[in-house]
Design an enzyme around this catalytic site. Structure first.
Site, PDB file in Angstrom:
ATOM      1  CB  THR A  86      47.987 101.461  37.544  1.00 17.14           C
ATOM      2  OG1 THR A  86      48.214 100.828  39.015  1.00 17.14           O
ATOM      3  CG2 THR A  86      47.850 102.676  37.819  1.00 17.14           C
ATOM      4  CD  GLU A 151      44.883  99.263  47.061  1.00 16.79           C
ATOM      5  OE1 GLU A 151      44.254  98.700  47.994  1.00 16.79           O
ATOM      6  OE2 GLU A 151      45.442  98.587  46.130  1.00 16.79           O
ATOM      7  CB  ALA A 256      53.357  76.034  52.165  1.00 16.86           C
ATOM      8  N   GLY A 257      51.443  77.057  49.828  1.00 17.83           N
ATOM      9  CA  GLY A 257      50.227  76.717  48.854  1.00 17.83           C
ATOM     10  C   GLY A 257      50.697  76.738  47.491  1.00 17.83           C
ATOM     11  CB  CYS A 264      48.227  93.699  44.913  1.00 21.64           C
ATOM     12  SG  CYS A 264      46.675  94.864  44.991  1.00 21.64           S
ATOM     13  NE  ARG A 332      41.932  91.758  38.986  1.00 21.33           N
ATOM     14  CZ  ARG A 332      41.780  92.965  39.545  1.00 21.33           C
ATOM     15  NH1 ARG A 332      42.314  94.114  38.822  1.00 21.33           N
ATOM     16  NH2 ARG A 332      41.197  93.078  40.606  1.00 21.33           N
TER      17      ARG A 332
END
Length: 475
Positions: A86, A151, A256-257, A264, A332
């Site tokens: 989706t 899921e 933190a990043g 998702c 992604r």
């Protein structure tokens, strides 16, 4: 129980394989004949630790099969899962449900009477109602059921998440669907005392979006606090530790990043926003989360530029780690992509290394030189940027790394290394959530890593806790 899974992507393949591991007869169907041919020969098309072995064992046992024939897959199946993609619609942000509806139309005349059709794909509220109407247009009411079963799989630990879940959510509108799904999940999870949340179908659909939006917000919150820490001379690791020990808050997703990514969080937050807009409801916190996260990814390039004096024109920068998180080849919405593209626009020459993600990265990035070996990648570089904290990257020999670099500049966007250790070796370190005055601290907090979907091990180093009664401990 015989189960059919429509779609052999990440969710469909993991779910089908794990159902087979529970002893069910599972047929996975996909229109991509090359993918099915590969799976029949034991070639798993995605990278997920342990999945290839599980596919091999259950295929050999005769419990798991793959086919392009939908009629063959659904014949005699008590449960048919729709687990197709989706993706967000280009220019809209809402979920593209065309594959879900296509699957419903094609399976409608083929399923047995009494079959339960379960939407496992992540879908907006009301999708199950549409699937019900599509199937009901060719079948008699009451001869089938439509349910929701979202899921909650984290890439890198998906098999464990399926077999040992925090909870199972099922949305049903009739007793038959409830009984079938309780039978499917109840027995294998009973010993683990896993909560099974049984609710209305629309509530089930919304739970998945709400959960991911909340986690995305939690990540964005700690990232913004990291920026504040850098300005006031604080340490975001210790801040997160002090927060996370509050059981109401929890420690996960407080590292933190450079911003969240993956398949998702970006997609689901945007889809939730679109759903809220359709119903005239304002979800301002989610709106700000999406905006702040996108801005952060590109702002990380400015952090790299600052570490190099503000100018990267013609300079060679080695990027270590490309995927949106460790233990996956998924690119992604990976933070590495906007970071690299921004640095390239300012004239930087980019080298890159990732243990498994370079093939997928090559489809998204241009004019990047890829290296299988991280040391070869860093050789003669003027800066190293750590953007995905793979174990192999966290275990790099910093002494060796410094010797082969043109300049010893380390921009650690995951706080994978202890700044004090790296600086003693001779690196000039720019980390996340630590100002220049706190870079020498050797006590970064140890919290589970949150990099989009999953939390991992511990950070480099551990904060010391004084325990009540005088005994010390390490967190």
């Amino acid at each position: 129980m015989k189960i059919a899974i429509i779609g052999t992507g990440y969710v469909g393949l993991v779910s089908g394989t794990c159902f087979a591991a529970w002893g069910h007869e599972v047929a996975c169907v996909d229109k991509n004949d090359q993918k099915i041919d590969g799976l029949e020969r034991g070639i798993v098309p995605i990278y997920e630790p342990g999945l290839d072995g599980l596919v091999e064992r259950n295929s050999a046992a005769g419990r798991l099969s793959f086919t392009c024939n939908l009629a063959e897959a659904v014949k005699g199946a008590s449960v048919v899962f729709i687990a197709v993609g989706t993706p967000p619609r280009a220019g809209h942000g809402d979920a593209d449900l065309s594959f879900v509806y296509m699957a419903a139309r094609e399976l409608a005349p083929l399923i047995d009477d009494g079959a339960v059709v379960v939407v496992k794909s992540t879908v907006p509220v009301g999708t199950g109602d549409v699937v019900q109407k599509i199937i009901g247009s060719v079948r008699t009411a009451g001869t089938f059921s439509v349910a929701s079963n979202p899921e909650f799989l984290r890439e890198g630990v998906a098999i464990r998440d399926f077999l040992e879940p925090d909870r199972v959510v099922i949305g049903v509108e009739d007793e038959r669907a409830r009984n079938v799904l309780m039978e499917l999940y109840g027995a294998p999870l009973e010993a683990q005392k896993t909560p099974i949340v049984v609710t209305q179908r629309r509530t089930s659909e919304l739970i998945k979006y709400a959960a991911n939006a909340f986690l995305a917000t939690k990540i964005t919150f700690i990232n913004e606090l990291a920026d504040l820490c850098e300005q006031v001379g604080s340490n975001v690791g210790e801040l997160a530790l002090g927060m996370g020990l509050d059981k109401r808050i929890g420690t996960s997703f407080l590292n933190a990043g450079p911003g969240y990514g993956g398949s998702c969080f970006p997609k689901d937050t945007m889809a939730l926003l679109r759903t809220a807009q359709d119903y005239g409801v304002a979800v301002r916190i989610v709106e700000e989360t999406v905006t702040a996260n996108e801005a952060r990814k590109r702002r990380m390039a400015l952090k790299v530029m600052d570490a190099l004096g503000g100018d990267v024109e013609g300079r060679t920068i080695a990027v270590l780690g490309l995927t949106f998180k460790p233990d996956t080849d998924d690119m992604r919405d990976a933070p590495s992509v906007p970071l690299i593209e921004t640095l390239q626009r300012f004239g930087a020459k980019i080298r890159a290394h990732d243990p498994v993600g370079m093939e997928n990265a090559g489809h998204l990035l241009s004019e990047v030189e890829f290296f299988d070996d991280p040391y070869a990648c860093a050789c003669n570089a003027e800066a190293v940027v750590v953007i995905t904290e793979w174990d192999s990257i966290r275990k790099l020999d910093l002494v060796r790394l410094k010797k082969i670099m043109r300049q010893a500049v380390l921009i650690d966007l995951r706080n994978a290394f202890e700044p004090g250790v790296a600086e003693k070796i001779g690196f000039r370190v720019s980390a996340i959530g630590r100002s220049a005055t706190t870079q020498h601290d050797n006590t970064p907090a140890a919290l589970p890593h949150a990099t989009g979907h999953a939390h991992r091990g511990q950070t480099a180093g551990a904060a010391h806790l004084e325990m009540a009664g005088g005994s010390g401990g390490t967190f």
